[in-house]
Design a protein around this motif. Sequence first.
Motif, PDB file in Angstrom:
ATOM      1  N   ALA A 215      22.367  -2.702 -53.151  1.00  0.00           N
ATOM      2  CA  ALA A 215      23.609  -2.407 -52.306  1.00  0.00           C
ATOM      3  C   ALA A 215      23.773  -3.908 -51.737  1.00  0.00           C
ATOM      4  O   ALA A 215      25.068  -4.139 -51.763  1.00  0.00           O
ATOM      5  N   PHE A 216      22.812  -4.682 -50.999  1.00  0.00           N
ATOM      6  CA  PHE A 216      23.243  -5.871 -50.388  1.00  0.00           C
ATOM      7  C   PHE A 216      23.617  -6.779 -51.509  1.00  0.00           C
ATOM      8  O   PHE A 216      24.715  -7.540 -51.431  1.00  0.00           O
ATOM      9  N   PHE A 217      23.205  -6.705 -52.681  1.00  0.00           N
ATOM     10  CA  PHE A 217      23.633  -7.731 -53.719  1.00  0.00           C
ATOM     11  C   PHE A 217      25.070  -7.313 -54.351  1.00  0.00           C
ATOM     12  O   PHE A 217      25.693  -8.095 -54.472  1.00  0.00           O
ATOM     13  N   LEU A 218      25.208  -5.885 -54.339  1.00  0.00           N
ATOM     14  CA  LEU A 218      26.478  -5.677 -54.941  1.00  0.00           C
ATOM     15  C   LEU A 218      27.561  -5.912 -53.895  1.00  0.00           C
ATOM     16  O   LEU A 218      28.728  -6.289 -54.431  1.00  0.00           O
ATOM     17  N   PHE A 219      27.322  -5.785 -52.539  1.00  0.00           N
ATOM     18  CA  PHE A 219      28.346  -6.107 -51.589  1.00  0.00           C
ATOM     19  C   PHE A 219      28.555  -7.603 -51.212  1.00  0.00           C
ATOM     20  O   PHE A 219      29.739  -8.146 -51.005  1.00  0.00           O
ATOM     21  N   THR A 220      27.753  -8.362 -51.377  1.00  0.00           N
ATOM     22  CA  THR A 220      27.778  -9.834 -51.205  1.00  0.00           C
ATOM     23  C   THR A 220      27.975 -10.716 -52.350  1.00  0.00           C
ATOM     24  O   THR A 220      28.825 -11.818 -52.214  1.00  0.00           O
ATOM     25  N   ARG A 221      27.753 -10.270 -53.603  1.00  0.00           N
ATOM     26  CA  ARG A 221      28.013 -11.105 -54.863  1.00  0.00           C
ATOM     27  C   ARG A 221      28.555 -10.284 -55.684  1.00  0.00           C
ATOM     28  O   ARG A 221      27.656  -9.854 -56.809  1.00  0.00           O
ATOM     29  N   PRO A 222      29.584  -9.391 -55.996  1.00  0.00           N
ATOM     30  CA  PRO A 222      30.049  -8.655 -57.015  1.00  0.00           C
ATOM     31  C   PRO A 222      30.296  -9.081 -58.050  1.00  0.00           C
ATOM     32  O   PRO A 222      29.786  -8.264 -59.199  1.00  0.00           O
ATOM     33  N   GLY A 223      30.474 -10.229 -58.319  1.00  0.00           N
ATOM     34  CA  GLY A 223      30.643 -10.967 -59.406  1.00  0.00           C
ATOM     35  C   GLY A 223      29.549 -10.981 -60.257  1.00  0.00           C
ATOM     36  O   GLY A 223      29.341 -10.714 -61.546  1.00  0.00           O
ATOM     37  N   ASP A 224      28.460 -11.524 -59.625  1.00  0.00           N
ATOM     38  CA  ASP A 224      27.089 -11.701 -60.278  1.00  0.00           C
ATOM     39  C   ASP A 224      26.544 -10.166 -60.468  1.00  0.00           C
ATOM     40  O   ASP A 224      25.752 -10.071 -61.611  1.00  0.00           O
ATOM     41  N   ALA A 225      26.923  -9.171 -59.644  1.00  0.00           N
ATOM     42  CA  ALA A 225      26.299  -7.940 -60.039  1.00  0.00           C
ATOM     43  C   ALA A 225      26.805  -7.406 -61.250  1.00  0.00           C
ATOM     44  O   ALA A 225      26.007  -6.773 -62.004  1.00  0.00           O
ATOM     45  N   ALA A 226      28.229  -7.717 -61.390  1.00  0.00           N
ATOM     46  CA  ALA A 226      28.864  -7.288 -62.632  1.00  0.00           C
ATOM     47  C   ALA A 226      28.383  -7.952 -63.793  1.00  0.00           C
ATOM     48  O   ALA A 226      27.894  -7.396 -64.876  1.00  0.00           O
ATOM     49  N   SER A 227      28.059  -9.195 -63.763  1.00  0.00           N
ATOM     50  CA  SER A 227      27.641 -10.156 -64.588  1.00  0.00           C
ATOM     51  C   SER A 227      26.098  -9.320 -65.146  1.00  0.00           C
ATOM     52  O   SER A 227      25.837  -9.399 -66.398  1.00  0.00           O
ATOM     53  N   THR A 228      25.322  -9.178 -64.154  1.00  0.00           N
ATOM     54  CA  THR A 228      24.055  -8.593 -64.457  1.00  0.00           C
ATOM     55  C   THR A 228      23.987  -7.287 -64.966  1.00  0.00           C
ATOM     56  O   THR A 228      23.445  -6.896 -66.223  1.00  0.00           O
ATOM     57  N   VAL A 229      24.868  -6.283 -64.801  1.00  0.00           N
ATOM     58  CA  VAL A 229      25.084  -5.081 -65.467  1.00  0.00           C
ATOM     59  C   VAL A 229      25.688  -5.083 -66.920  1.00  0.00           C
ATOM     60  O   VAL A 229      25.312  -4.584 -67.663  1.00  0.00           O
ATOM     61  N   ARG A 230      26.541  -6.147 -67.085  1.00  0.00           N
ATOM     62  CA  ARG A 230      26.965  -6.522 -68.368  1.00  0.00           C
ATOM     63  C   ARG A 230      25.920  -6.821 -69.413  1.00  0.00           C
ATOM     64  O   ARG A 230      25.758  -6.478 -70.341  1.00  0.00           O
ATOM     65  N   SER A 231      25.087  -8.017 -68.653  1.00  0.00           N
ATOM     66  CA  SER A 231      24.227  -8.405 -69.520  1.00  0.00           C
ATOM     67  C   SER A 231      23.070  -7.223 -69.878  1.00  0.00           C
ATOM     68  O   SER A 231      22.654  -7.160 -70.998  1.00  0.00           O
TER      69      SER A 231
END
Length: 52
Positions: free
Chosen positions: A16-32
């Motif tokens: 949750a912390f990662f998703l809210f503080t760095r949504p672009g990186d979280a989306a990139s991680t999920v896409r990867s």
Amino acid sequence: MQVKKVLTYGGIAFVAFFLFTRPGDAASTVRSAMDTVYNAADSLAQFVSHLS
């Protein structure tokens, strides 16, 4: 059993912390991760098709 519960809640809090503080990186991680699953499924399909 208590340790498992603490680790589970800690993991959820981290995500949750990662998703809210760095949504672009979280989306990139999920896409990867999804690309990896897709490539694995494609490789498995090619393997099975070459067995025939």
